[in-house]
Motif scaffolding. Structure first.
Motif, mmCIF file in Angstrom:
data_model
loop_
_atom_site.group_PDB
_atom_site.id
_atom_site.type_symbol
_atom_site.label_atom_id
_atom_site.label_comp_id
_atom_site.label_asym_id
_atom_site.label_seq_id
_atom_site.Cartn_x
_atom_site.Cartn_y
_atom_site.Cartn_z
ATOM 1 N N ARG A 16 6.140 10.394 25.144
ATOM 2 C CA ARG A 16 6.386 11.815 25.357
ATOM 3 C C ARG A 16 7.868 12.093 25.564
ATOM 4 O O ARG A 16 8.414 13.067 25.034
ATOM 5 N N ILE A 17 8.528 11.225 26.315
ATOM 6 C CA ILE A 17 9.966 11.411 26.563
ATOM 7 C C ILE A 17 10.760 11.261 25.268
ATOM 8 O O ILE A 17 11.653 12.073 24.960
ATOM 9 N N GLU A 18 10.440 10.229 24.472
ATOM 10 C CA GLU A 18 11.165 10.012 23.219
ATOM 11 C C GLU A 18 10.905 11.138 22.222
ATOM 12 O O GLU A 18 11.800 11.514 21.456
ATOM 13 N N LEU A 19 9.687 11.683 22.224
ATOM 14 C CA LEU A 19 9.390 12.817 21.341
ATOM 15 C C LEU A 19 10.236 14.024 21.721
ATOM 16 O O LEU A 19 10.797 14.698 20.843
ATOM 17 N N ARG A 20 10.348 14.291 23.005
ATOM 18 C CA ARG A 20 11.163 15.417 23.451
ATOM 19 C C ARG A 20 12.626 15.215 23.076
ATOM 20 O O ARG A 20 13.301 16.156 22.635
ATOM 21 N N GLN A 21 13.107 13.982 23.204
ATOM 22 C CA GLN A 21 14.493 13.706 22.824
ATOM 23 C C GLN A 21 14.713 13.918 21.328
ATOM 24 O O GLN A 21 15.731 14.471 20.908
ATOM 25 N N THR A 22 13.752 13.493 20.508
ATOM 26 C CA THR A 22 13.870 13.662 19.063
ATOM 27 C C THR A 22 13.874 15.134 18.682
ATOM 28 O O THR A 22 14.678 15.579 17.845
ATOM 29 N N TYR A 105 5.977 -0.552 25.286
ATOM 30 C CA TYR A 105 6.946 -0.195 24.240
ATOM 31 C C TYR A 105 6.220 0.165 22.950
ATOM 32 O O TYR A 105 6.526 1.177 22.319
ATOM 33 N N LEU A 106 5.243 -0.669 22.547
ATOM 34 C CA LEU A 106 4.507 -0.426 21.309
ATOM 35 C C LEU A 106 3.740 0.891 21.371
ATOM 36 O O LEU A 106 3.774 1.685 20.425
ATOM 37 N N VAL A 107 3.074 1.148 22.487
ATOM 38 C CA VAL A 107 2.323 2.401 22.635
ATOM 39 C C VAL A 107 3.265 3.603 22.581
ATOM 40 O O VAL A 107 2.979 4.611 21.919
ATOM 41 N N GLY A 108 4.403 3.502 23.260
ATOM 42 C CA GLY A 108 5.359 4.607 23.263
ATOM 43 C C GLY A 108 5.868 4.934 21.877
ATOM 44 O O GLY A 108 5.957 6.105 21.487
ATOM 45 N N LYS A 109 6.208 3.909 21.107
ATOM 46 C CA LYS A 109 6.692 4.138 19.742
ATOM 47 C C LYS A 109 5.604 4.737 18.864
ATOM 48 O O LYS A 109 5.859 5.616 18.031
ATOM 49 N N MET A 110 4.369 4.266 19.031
ATOM 50 C CA MET A 110 3.274 4.800 18.242
ATOM 51 C C MET A 110 3.031 6.274 18.553
ATOM 52 O O MET A 110 2.777 7.071 17.642
#
Length: 283
Positions: A16-22, A105-110
């Motif tokens: 969720r955090i990485e999606l918001r950053q993107t 890490y894998l779940v977050g990237k997915m």
């Protein structure tokens, strides 16, 4: 709490955090949505063309197939490149140092890649339904079919991309996966039916999940009459469910194993060597 569940929960938060950053970084957002904008333009200019031997819109069939292709290409390539880059810069090494960090890490990237893939699909799907004819967009069963095909497709392709990313020694070697993947897409009837291929090529195309992804999205968005154009003369719902489920099980089991084995070989010294080589190439 179970350590695996804790890692999955941490991965969901990370995703969720990485999606918001993107979504809030213009450069990242542009690189993600540009292909979808190009797809809209392609389908707009092909809206008047018809599928050979029929009076059905070529653009409508292309739209349905492109959804499946986007899941396949984005799932594999984005995951692969992300893992290859973050392996080189030490991100994976830091994740390894945390209990359950590799799974998280894998779940977050997915989560992040799946969300961006769905956003990209909406970008070209929503405007296309207004200028393309023949789409079965009023069918509730069609939209339900699209949902389960997309879900199975993402669960299949994202771990597959992680596997390729784990075994890729350097991001510059991405062509070793990109070119074969484009070949598989060409064999999968994304733009034209595969009936024109020799029988042995059709058989090879049916072995890969891309064909079934594209077939499933066509089954969801095209009228039943268009099933006659397919190689089997039907939408093959059960076969699509079976093949995609089998691929999903295999990739979901294999991805964490491959990623953990790769992470065990990572160390501060190997990351430092790769970083030094990168600096020398940039100099």
């Amino acid at each position: 709490m179970n350590p695996t569940l804790s890692a999955v929960r941490a991965g969901l938060i990370r995703g969720r955090i990485e999606l918001r950053q993107t979504l809030t970084t213009p450069q990242d957002l542009f690189s993600h949505v540009l292909p979808s904008v190009i797809y809209v333009a392609v389908m707009f200019f092909t809206r008047g063309s018809t599928l050979p031997g029929t009076d059905f819109s070529l653009g409508s069939r292309t739209l349905a197939s492109l959804i499946g292709m986007t899941v396949a290409f984005s799932g594999v390539m984005t995951m692969m490149m992300t893992l290859a880059v973050e392996r080189e810069d030490g991100t994976l090494l830091r994740a390894k140092a945390v209990p359950g960090g590799t799974v998280g890490y894998l779940v977050g990237k997915m989560v992040m890649v799946a969300a961006m893939t769905l956003i990209n699909i909406l970008i070209f799907l929503v405007p296309s339904v207004f200028f393309l004819d023949g789409l079965a967009i009023g069918s509730v069963s069609g939209w339900l079919t699209l949902l389960w095909v997309l879900a199975l497709g993402l669960v299949t392709m994202l771990p597959l991309g992680a596997i390729f990313g784990a075994v890729l020694t350097h991001p510059r070697n991405a062509g070793l996966v990109t070119l074969p993947l484009m070949g598989v897409i060409a064999l999968s009837g994304v733009f034209y039916p595969i009936d024109g291929y020799p029988g042995w090529l059709q058989t090879i195309g049916h072995l890969f999940p891309v064909y079934w992804l594209a077939l499933g999205t066509r089954a969801a968005l095209l009228p039943d009459s268009m099933a006659a154009v397919e190689s089997a003369g039907s939408w093959q719902h059960l076969e699509t469910l079976g093949v995609l489920s089998a691929w999903a099980v295999v990739t979901l089991i294999a991805a964490p194993i491959v990623l953990r084995r790769m992470a065990r070989r990572e160390s501060g010294s190997t990351v430092a060597v790769r970083r030094e080589r990168a600096l020398q190439r940039a100099a």
